[in-house]
Design a protein around this motif. Sequence first.
Motif, short mmCIF file in Angstrom:
data_model
loop_
_atom_site.label_atom_id
_atom_site.label_comp_id
_atom_site.label_asym_id
_atom_site.label_seq_id
_atom_site.Cartn_x
_atom_site.Cartn_y
_atom_site.Cartn_z
N LEU A 267 0.84 -1.19 0.00
CA LEU A 267 0.00 0.00 0.00
C LEU A 267 0.88 1.24 0.00
O LEU A 267 1.88 1.30 0.71
CB LEU A 267 -0.91 0.01 1.24
N GLU A 268 0.51 2.22 -0.81
CA GLU A 268 1.15 3.53 -0.80
C GLU A 268 0.04 4.58 -0.76
O GLU A 268 -0.93 4.49 -1.53
CB GLU A 268 2.02 3.73 -2.04
N LEU A 269 0.19 5.54 0.16
CA LEU A 269 -0.85 6.54 0.38
C LEU A 269 -0.27 7.94 0.49
O LEU A 269 0.82 8.12 1.03
CB LEU A 269 -1.59 6.26 1.70
N PRO A 270 -1.01 8.96 0.06
CA PRO A 270 -0.62 10.33 0.36
C PRO A 270 -0.93 10.62 1.82
O PRO A 270 -1.81 10.00 2.42
CB PRO A 270 -1.51 11.16 -0.57
N ASP A 271 -0.21 11.57 2.42
CA ASP A 271 -0.40 11.89 3.84
C ASP A 271 -0.03 13.36 4.08
O ASP A 271 0.66 13.98 3.27
CB ASP A 271 0.49 10.97 4.68
N GLU B 211 -2.89 19.81 -1.01
CA GLU B 211 -1.84 18.93 -1.54
C GLU B 211 -1.25 18.09 -0.43
O GLU B 211 -1.17 18.54 0.71
CB GLU B 211 -0.74 19.74 -2.22
N HIS B 212 -0.80 16.90 -0.76
CA HIS B 212 -0.14 16.08 0.26
C HIS B 212 1.35 16.41 0.30
O HIS B 212 1.96 16.72 -0.73
CB HIS B 212 -0.38 14.59 0.03
N LYS B 213 1.89 16.42 1.50
CA LYS B 213 3.29 16.78 1.72
C LYS B 213 4.16 15.55 1.97
O LYS B 213 5.39 15.63 1.95
CB LYS B 213 3.42 17.73 2.93
N ASN B 214 3.53 14.42 2.25
CA ASN B 214 4.23 13.18 2.53
C ASN B 214 3.55 12.03 1.79
O ASN B 214 2.40 12.14 1.39
CB ASN B 214 4.23 12.84 4.03
N GLU B 215 4.28 10.94 1.68
CA GLU B 215 3.72 9.68 1.20
C GLU B 215 4.15 8.58 2.16
O GLU B 215 5.27 8.58 2.65
CB GLU B 215 4.21 9.36 -0.21
N ILE B 216 3.24 7.65 2.40
CA ILE B 216 3.53 6.51 3.26
C ILE B 216 3.51 5.25 2.40
O ILE B 216 2.58 5.03 1.64
CB ILE B 216 2.49 6.36 4.39
N TYR C 241 6.74 0.43 7.60
CA TYR C 241 6.30 1.52 6.74
C TYR C 241 7.39 2.56 6.63
O TYR C 241 8.31 2.62 7.45
CB TYR C 241 4.96 2.13 7.19
N TYR C 242 7.29 3.35 5.57
CA TYR C 242 8.27 4.39 5.29
C TYR C 242 7.52 5.67 4.98
O TYR C 242 6.62 5.69 4.14
CB TYR C 242 9.14 3.98 4.09
N LEU C 243 7.86 6.74 5.67
CA LEU C 243 7.23 8.03 5.47
C LEU C 243 8.22 8.92 4.71
O LEU C 243 9.31 9.22 5.22
CB LEU C 243 6.88 8.67 6.82
#
Length: 92
Positions: free
Chosen positions: A17-21, A27-32, A85-87
Amino acid sequence: MHFTGQAETYLTYYTWLELPDNFADDEHKNEISYLTVDVFSKKNFKDIVRKLKKIMKQSGFIWEDTAPEQYESDTGYYHVPVNFYYLSNLEN
């Protein structure tokens, strides 16, 4: 995700799974990214899992949990899924 060798111990991995965060200004500033590292071993796997957690932490991954180990009687391997997980920060 698949190993065809003969080693007594090996690892496979996959991202599930990859998600915006961290949204700001629409706009999203991170991705997980969530991933699982599967440890397969015909011997004691506890030290392998401990070393895996240490190496992944040094690489910026965060350990989430370890699923129950299973013994695969058809192959003779113990199978231990370890979740991380990786942020990532998109602003860097």
